[in-house]
Design an enzyme around this catalytic site. Sequence first.
Site, PDB file in Angstrom:
ATOM      1  N   HIS A 162       0.798  -1.233   0.000  1.00 39.58           N
ATOM      2  CA  HIS A 162       0.000   0.000   0.000  1.00 39.58           C
ATOM      3  C   HIS A 162       0.827   1.278   0.000  1.00 39.58           C
ATOM      4  O   HIS A 162       0.258   2.368   0.129  1.00 39.58           O
ATOM      5  CB  HIS A 162      -0.926   0.055   1.208  1.00 39.58           C
ATOM      6  CG  HIS A 162      -2.049  -0.931   1.166  1.00 39.58           C
ATOM      7  ND1 HIS A 162      -3.270  -0.655   0.594  1.00 39.58           N
ATOM      8  CD2 HIS A 162      -2.132  -2.196   1.620  1.00 39.58           C
ATOM      9  CE1 HIS A 162      -4.062  -1.703   0.723  1.00 39.58           C
ATOM     10  NE2 HIS A 162      -3.392  -2.660   1.339  1.00 39.58           N
ATOM     11  N   LYS A 175      -8.339  14.306   4.543  1.00 35.82           N
ATOM     12  CA  LYS A 175      -7.486  13.114   4.554  1.00 35.82           C
ATOM     13  C   LYS A 175      -6.457  13.308   5.657  1.00 35.82           C
ATOM     14  O   LYS A 175      -6.394  14.392   6.249  1.00 35.82           O
ATOM     15  CB  LYS A 175      -6.780  12.914   3.221  1.00 35.82           C
ATOM     16  CG  LYS A 175      -6.092  14.186   2.671  1.00 35.82           C
ATOM     17  CD  LYS A 175      -5.493  13.980   1.308  1.00 35.82           C
ATOM     18  CE  LYS A 175      -6.489  13.981   0.195  1.00 35.82           C
ATOM     19  NZ  LYS A 175      -6.906  12.684  -0.276  1.00 35.82           N
ATOM     20  N   ARG A 176      -5.658  12.270   5.949  1.00 37.70           N
ATOM     21  CA  ARG A 176      -4.608  12.455   6.954  1.00 37.70           C
ATOM     22  C   ARG A 176      -3.718  13.637   6.559  1.00 37.70           C
ATOM     23  O   ARG A 176      -3.502  13.891   5.368  1.00 37.70           O
ATOM     24  CB  ARG A 176      -3.758  11.179   7.074  1.00 37.70           C
ATOM     25  CG  ARG A 176      -4.470  10.054   7.776  1.00 37.70           C
ATOM     26  CD  ARG A 176      -4.890  10.441   9.178  1.00 37.70           C
ATOM     27  NE  ARG A 176      -3.737  10.523  10.041  1.00 37.70           N
ATOM     28  CZ  ARG A 176      -3.414   9.598  10.944  1.00 37.70           C
ATOM     29  NH1 ARG A 176      -4.197   8.562  11.140  1.00 37.70           N
ATOM     30  NH2 ARG A 176      -2.337   9.731  11.688  1.00 37.70           N
ATOM     31  N   LYS A 236       0.984  14.652   1.093  1.00 28.79           N
ATOM     32  CA  LYS A 236      -0.381  14.931   0.591  1.00 28.79           C
ATOM     33  C   LYS A 236      -0.565  16.427   0.296  1.00 28.79           C
ATOM     34  O   LYS A 236      -1.526  16.841  -0.303  1.00 28.79           O
ATOM     35  CB  LYS A 236      -1.422  14.449   1.592  1.00 28.79           C
ATOM     36  CG  LYS A 236      -1.400  12.913   1.758  1.00 28.79           C
ATOM     37  CD  LYS A 236      -2.443  12.433   2.720  1.00 28.79           C
ATOM     38  CE  LYS A 236      -2.350  10.958   3.041  1.00 28.79           C
ATOM     39  NZ  LYS A 236      -3.046  10.093   2.070  1.00 28.79           N
ATOM     40  N   THR A 244      -8.387   6.768  -1.975  1.00 28.60           N
ATOM     41  CA  THR A 244      -9.742   6.234  -2.136  1.00 28.60           C
ATOM     42  C   THR A 244     -10.777   7.348  -1.954  1.00 28.60           C
ATOM     43  O   THR A 244     -11.880   7.256  -2.503  1.00 28.60           O
ATOM     44  CB  THR A 244     -10.024   5.096  -1.119  1.00 28.60           C
ATOM     45  OG1 THR A 244      -9.490   5.483   0.146  1.00 28.60           O
ATOM     46  CG2 THR A 244      -9.410   3.806  -1.564  1.00 28.60           C
ATOM     47  N   LYS A 255     -14.575   8.379  -3.778  1.00 29.35           N
ATOM     48  CA  LYS A 255     -15.832   8.700  -3.077  1.00 29.35           C
ATOM     49  C   LYS A 255     -16.369  10.053  -3.546  1.00 29.35           C
ATOM     50  O   LYS A 255     -17.577  10.224  -3.750  1.00 29.35           O
ATOM     51  CB  LYS A 255     -15.596   8.741  -1.561  1.00 29.35           C
ATOM     52  CG  LYS A 255     -15.182   7.396  -0.990  1.00 29.35           C
ATOM     53  CD  LYS A 255     -14.619   7.513   0.426  1.00 29.35           C
ATOM     54  CE  LYS A 255     -13.869   6.247   0.792  1.00 29.35           C
ATOM     55  NZ  LYS A 255     -12.961   6.416   1.932  1.00 29.35           N
TER      56      LYS A 255
HETATM   57  C1  26V Z   1       2.899   5.090   6.413  1.00 29.97           C
HETATM   58  C2  26V Z   1       3.902   5.998   6.601  1.00 29.97           C
HETATM   59  C3  26V Z   1       4.938   5.688   7.548  1.00 29.97           C
HETATM   60  C4  26V Z   1       6.127   6.590   7.484  1.00 29.97           C
HETATM   61  C5  26V Z   1       5.798   7.990   7.210  1.00 29.97           C
HETATM   62  C6  26V Z   1       4.950   8.179   6.031  1.00 29.97           C
HETATM   63  C7  26V Z   1       3.878   7.191   5.901  1.00 29.97           C
HETATM   64  C8  26V Z   1       2.842   7.448   5.055  1.00 29.97           C
HETATM   65  C9  26V Z   1       1.848   6.539   4.879  1.00 29.97           C
HETATM   66  C10 26V Z   1       1.884   5.364   5.560  1.00 29.97           C
HETATM   67  C11 26V Z   1       0.765   4.408   5.384  1.00 29.97           C
HETATM   68  C12 26V Z   1       1.115   3.245   4.572  1.00 29.97           C
HETATM   69  C13 26V Z   1      -0.016   2.356   4.276  1.00 29.97           C
HETATM   70  C14 26V Z   1      -1.237   3.083   3.804  1.00 29.97           C
HETATM   71  O1  26V Z   1      -2.096   3.429   4.567  1.00 29.97           O
HETATM   72  N1  26V Z   1      -1.355   3.278   2.516  1.00 29.97           N
HETATM   73  C15 26V Z   1      -2.534   3.859   1.899  1.00 29.97           C
HETATM   74  O2  26V Z   1      -3.341   2.784   1.450  1.00 29.97           O
HETATM   75  C16 26V Z   1      -4.503   3.228   0.777  1.00 29.97           C
HETATM   76  C17 26V Z   1      -5.294   1.993   0.443  1.00 29.97           C
HETATM   77  O3  26V Z   1      -4.622   1.242  -0.501  1.00 29.97           O
HETATM   78  C18 26V Z   1      -4.137   4.012  -0.451  1.00 29.97           C
HETATM   79  O4  26V Z   1      -5.305   4.467  -1.073  1.00 29.97           O
HETATM   80  C19 26V Z   1      -3.264   5.203  -0.070  1.00 29.97           C
HETATM   81  O5  26V Z   1      -2.822   5.863  -1.218  1.00 29.97           O
HETATM   82  C20 26V Z   1      -2.073   4.721   0.740  1.00 29.97           C
HETATM   83  O6  26V Z   1      -1.321   5.809   1.244  1.00 29.97           O
END
Ligand code: 26V
Length: 872
Positions: free
Chosen positions: A396, A584-585, A590, A692, A696
């Site tokens: 992801h 979003k977060r 982003k 996602t 929506k």
């Molecule tokens: C983790 C981290 C950890 C280090 C700092 C930056 C960072 C940024 C994001 C994440 C999350 C990783 C996993 C995640 O939530 N990915 C999200 O998954 C969604 C579903 O597939 C996708 O739509 C998003 O684009 C994706 O960021």
Amino acid sequence: MYKRQQPYCQAKSGDAKHVGGVLVTGQDANKPVERREPNADMTTEQFKEAYRNKLYSLYAKTLEAASDKEKYLTLASLVRDEISRTWLQAKKLRAQQQENQEKQVYYFSIEFLLGRMLDIHMINLGLKDTCERGLRELGIELAQLREEEEDPGLGNGGLGRLAACYLDSMAALELNGHGCGIRYRYGLFEQQIIGGAQYEFPDDWLKYGYYPWEYRAADEAVEVRFGGAVRLQANGRIVYIHENYEAVSAVPYDIPITGYHNNTVNTLRLWSAEAELAKQACAAGQTDCRNTLQYKQSLESISHVLYPDDTYHEGKVLRLKQQYFMVSAGLQNILRDFRKMNLPYANLPDKVAVHINDTHPALAVPEMMRLLVDEAGLSWEDAWDITVRTMSYTNHTILPEAMEKWPEDLFRTLLPRIYMIVHEINERFCRELWDKYPGNWEKIRHMAIIADGYIHMAYLAIAGSHSTNGVAVLHTDILKKEVLHDFWEIYPQRFNNKTNGVTHRRWLLAANPKLASLVTETIGEAWLEDPCRLQDLTQYADDAAFQKEIAEIKRRNKQVLARIIQQKNGIAVDSDSIFDVQVKRIHAYKRQSLNVFHIMDLYQRLLEDPDLPVWPRTFIIGGKAAMGYYIAKRTIKLINSLAEVINNDKRIRDKIKLVFLANYNVSLAETIIPAADVSEQIPTASREACGTANMKFMMNGAVTLGTLDGGNIEIREAAGHSNIVTFGLTAPEVLQYYRQGGYNPWDIYHSDPRVKRMLEKLVDGSLSSDREDFRAHYDSFLHHGDQYFVLKDFAAYVAAQEIINGKYQDQKVWRRMCIHNIAHAGWFSSDRTFAEYAAEIWRLNEAAISCQDGCEQPGFSPIAKRLGTMLQ
Ligand code: 26V
């Protein structure tokens, strides 16, 4: 390059229709649709009587005396009764399926961001109209009761919400699919904004229990072991004995997942850590009872809280405990069920698929090996073959800092036997690499699962599964060509793409009932079961009457949101202004800061010329920042500081407003998204795996303003290039900069006076009396190289905003764009995504593929038939 790979949602020859929950084609398609609505026969009178009786029996109160909470629980409890009835039948069916040995899918995820369930269950069970009418006759507004339901925040963002959408689609498609996760006592923190800054409060979602929607199944608890040591015993064959460990009881709580009008109830099984075993050990005199309380707390802390973090915390032992706890409990449970089939283990991959949602459940690979080798007595080779064929993995993110890795020492101490197994997996994997690349130590070290004192979870997941998928075409491409290129070279057949999707039942039918009704009135209700039918709306794109109705619905949704903004933020916003939304977060990649810069620039221009020809705009931003993520938290402060300045400046005559909506969660999203005109999807190209929320918004008729990243690219393909506005660096350009450098933000600072002016405003006291408040932003753009190309994309973004402004002024054009977005959102339904997973990864349609025309032979499941048709 970005062409869609599936023909799904292309005009089909011979219309398809759903009959009794099964999609059929050809002659059958002409039969009337007989949907199964379990309670279509319940009258309003019967409902009212049942409701009153339930209220008496639960609370011994009259309607007049009952609180809203009690009224909600009464309704939820009635719905629960209905679910229980259907679930019982579904469980019987499942037992039968097990006897018939149908394949079951288990979706393992550390997060499930479910959202409220009342509405969805009522819709799925065909109860909503009756309940709403009955309540109204009793003098109760359903909308008011809805607010009483807790919104379980068992996820951080996209990944967790995606898992919840998939559960919904699995049940709707009648797939035998179940979720496996953790029942966190506390979900993602509640965000409050105080003095413009984020403060975090515990999310006590179980304060009143989760009574209506969960069923504790204590009799199915299993034991999970941590720590201790492993002893080898040679007794003809080598046996590994794990001793002196800490045992935790994993107690399952089952949450029913209802399918849309099809009598399907699947299960999301969430595990809770309980110290039952500690109590037993104490009672049996095996431990020192004085320490029992402390011991109990330490064990139960495993499921205490969701890591409130999308920043990876290296070495957090509790996080590793959570991961192992979940996979061990889940797999023990699966194998216990499998054994009931009395089949040899070699058949496991034909009967069970285990899906690993990101790397958090990747310990499923070594845990499966442990269960098969140590407990079932299989040889390593046989166990490995079974494990790989059973597991599949979704990646992801490509952000390097998000790639999970665990320090070897910590891992070895906490999970000694699992460590030995990972070590062996690594040895064998490296030997395979050596055979392929003899002498190329550099490559082998680079790909090793254990290297430099760390265990690399993504590598473990790829080596231990038969499928690795990305979540958008571009993302999968980047995985193959860049991030996981070496792995793609050795296992090209394992890599594939599955573009994300969202459930149109929650995000359109439930969240935007007015739009859903209009769609149904216009094209019939086939879109509910076959979202591709939304395409039929394209013929109304230029229809003046239809356009007017679409605009009217949007206006009413905007009025609802405007009232909420007034209540929550005390800001009056004009519902005729453009609602421009980024929710979003909060994360640097982003680029909420790019949004802020445009607003700052527009504000400046309005000060210079209050008659600037811009349509009034309300900028709405929402999202949580990880607790320890300093710059993200400062971004929230920046937004609020700017809002304070703009919203109180009479000189710009209310032309623009800025609102930060606190505590963004699923429920708030359900109100915000239907009210949006512009969907801001502006990450640095290549960084957002898919997104996602973009889907929506599209489904609700908002126009995307986005970069060419993740799912945006496919939205542009689907909706048409003229129905979305894109801008900025492309992914190949960004990747080239990352590889070779060549970007200097100072060049932009010096060449674009707007940029210079804005950056100086961050630190000159214009926005905050404390000039240091936004120093970190200033430094990140100018002194730390502007990693996410905010300054670089600024001019293109402002130009794109001009295009939005221009298009909105011509309402005919704008409405046409909205309609095209809705009409082409069907492809982004998670039903499509899940059908692809089912057919191509879990191979639930093996039968369907071999029986494309008709599938009338006895023994074919409706699922196989249906999938076969969906993916033609
Ligand atoms: C983790 C981290 C950890 C280090 C700092 C930056 C960072 C940024 C994001 C994440 C999350 C990783 C996993 C995640 O939530 N990915 C999200 O998954 C969604 C579903 O597939 C996708 O739509 C998003 O684009 C994706 O960021």
